[in-house]
Design an enzyme around this catalytic site. Structure first.
Site, PDB file in Angstrom:
ATOM      1  N   ASP A 175      10.904   6.054 -11.085  1.00 11.48           N
ATOM      2  CA  ASP A 175      10.811   5.613  -9.685  1.00 11.48           C
ATOM      3  C   ASP A 175      11.460   4.237  -9.517  1.00 11.48           C
ATOM      4  O   ASP A 175      10.909   3.353  -8.864  1.00 11.48           O
ATOM      5  CB  ASP A 175       9.355   5.582  -9.223  1.00 11.48           C
ATOM      6  CG  ASP A 175       9.227   5.524  -7.699  1.00 11.48           C
ATOM      7  OD1 ASP A 175      10.193   5.910  -7.004  1.00 11.48           O
ATOM      8  OD2 ASP A 175       8.165   5.099  -7.203  1.00 11.48           O
ATOM      9  N   SER A 208       0.845  -1.188   0.000  1.00  7.05           N
ATOM     10  CA  SER A 208       0.000   0.000   0.000  1.00  7.05           C
ATOM     11  C   SER A 208       0.878   1.236   0.000  1.00  7.05           C
ATOM     12  O   SER A 208       1.860   1.315   0.754  1.00  7.05           O
ATOM     13  CB  SER A 208      -0.921   0.009   1.221  1.00  7.05           C
ATOM     14  OG  SER A 208      -1.786   1.124   1.191  1.00  7.05           O
ATOM     15  N   GLY A 209       0.554   2.193  -0.864  1.00  2.95           N
ATOM     16  CA  GLY A 209       1.325   3.430  -0.956  1.00  2.95           C
ATOM     17  C   GLY A 209       0.419   4.635  -1.023  1.00  2.95           C
ATOM     18  O   GLY A 209      -0.812   4.533  -0.859  1.00  2.95           O
ATOM     19  N   THR A 210       1.014   5.779  -1.293  1.00  8.34           N
ATOM     20  CA  THR A 210       0.266   7.037  -1.334  1.00  8.34           C
ATOM     21  C   THR A 210      -0.750   7.044  -2.468  1.00  8.34           C
ATOM     22  O   THR A 210      -1.855   7.589  -2.313  1.00  8.34           O
ATOM     23  CB  THR A 210       1.237   8.217  -1.513  1.00  8.34           C
ATOM     24  OG1 THR A 210       2.210   8.191  -0.465  1.00  8.34           O
ATOM     25  CG2 THR A 210       0.495   9.541  -1.475  1.00  8.34           C
ATOM     26  N   SER A 257      -1.725   4.160  -4.494  1.00  2.17           N
ATOM     27  CA  SER A 257      -2.414   2.929  -4.879  1.00  2.17           C
ATOM     28  C   SER A 257      -2.250   1.865  -3.810  1.00  2.17           C
ATOM     29  O   SER A 257      -1.401   1.979  -2.918  1.00  2.17           O
ATOM     30  CB  SER A 257      -1.863   2.402  -6.216  1.00  2.17           C
ATOM     31  OG  SER A 257      -0.510   2.014  -6.070  1.00  2.17           O
TER      32      SER A 257
END
Length: 302
Positions: free
Chosen positions: A123, A10-12, A14
């Protein structure tokens, strides 16, 4: 059609889930992106296609009122960051568990392929290098990618892996910035840590590492001396042949990927320099069972 089993990451921007594809009878990864945060990752993945061995492909996509969902190949052995951390907990250096030359070849192939299609990743980092059950690595998460070589974006990517020229809003080469991130990713694979960290200003905003990081200042003064002090000198119980190999790889990374002058970064020259060694490869980017025994949750589930 897809049954969600568990979250993977889990990220900022998605959340990624492991899911079961009822129609294809296989595990897949579902990347769920809130509609308001979606850029053009589906279009990028279409340009990349599904034919490159070292790029995690998009298998399908769909959307609803609130989310865009990418259906991606599921890489059962997790990511490079997981692998290095598990190795470290078991007392195994990355340069023992990972065939860095083969990993470098495979990631380089993915980068070259994307760049040849006009796409910069922007990235590249260990969390975005996935490990497949057959011993390959796959470059993943193209959410920050752009289909242009030049930009002036100053808030893209992961700070510890960004090249110094990307922090200040001036025009820079996205492809050469990818080379820098690639170099730091390889150093993380070898040693399990990165050298440059941003600070915080008094108002809480990011202070870019080129402005405040003493390690970076030392690197600018003498990159090879810094690499020796930061990475090589702390090593213990490493035989002379392995030490020579590590130094050779580090030198290749510094000269061709981590050059402060972005114009002198050269992906092909890096590979040529890396190949200038007697070390042989077995064709796998990492060792599944020999140097380190993986825990059950990182193994392919039947």
């Amino acid at each position: 059609m897809y049954v969600i089993i568990e979250p993977i990451q889990s990220g900022t921007f998605s959340t990624v889930y492991r899911a079961w594809d009822r129609k294809g009878q296989r595990y897949v990864a579902l990347k769920v992106i809130p509609a308001e945060l979606y850029r053009d990752e589906i279009e990028t993945m279409r340009v990349l296609g599904a034919g490159h061995r070292n790029i995690c492909p998009m298998l399908d996509f769909y959307a609803d009122e609130t989310n865009c969902i990418l259906v991606l190949e599921y890489c059962s052995l997790g990511d490079l960051c997981d692998f290095v951390e598990i190795s470290r907990r078991r007392g195994v250096h990355g340069f023992t568990a990972i065939n860095v030359r083969e990993m470098a070849r495979q990631i380089r192939s993915a980068i070259w392929y994307a760049h040849s299609r006009g796409i910069a990743h922007r990235d590249i980092k260990p969390e975005n290098v996935l490990l497949s059950a057959d011993g390959d690595v796959k470059l993943a998460d193209w959410g920050h990618a752009v289909r242009c070589q030049w930009s002036s974006d100053a808030d893209i990517g992961t700070d510890a892996y960004r090249s110094p020229e990307t922090f200040f809003g001036k025009r820079y080469d996205n492809f050469k910035a990818d080379y820098w991130s690639f170099g730091l990713t390889l150093l993380y694979a070898l040693f399990g840590r990165t050298p440059f960290n941003c600070g915080r200003k008094s108002d809480g905003t990011i202070d870019p590492y080129p402005n405040c990081c003493e390690n970076f200042a030392s690197f600018v003064r003498d990159s090879h001396q810094f690499m020796y002090e930061f990475y090589i000198k702390p090593l213990e119980s490493v035989d002379s042949d392995r030490m020579c190999e590590i130094i050779h790889i580090c030198s290749s990374v510094v000269e061709n990927l981590l050059n402060i002058d972005a114009g002198k970064r050269n992906l092909d020259e890096f590979i040529r320099t890396l190949e200038n060694s007697s070390s042989q490869t077995n064709g796998y980017a990492f060792q599944l069972e020999s140097s380190i025994r993986l825990p059950p949750f990182l193994r392919l589930k039947s």
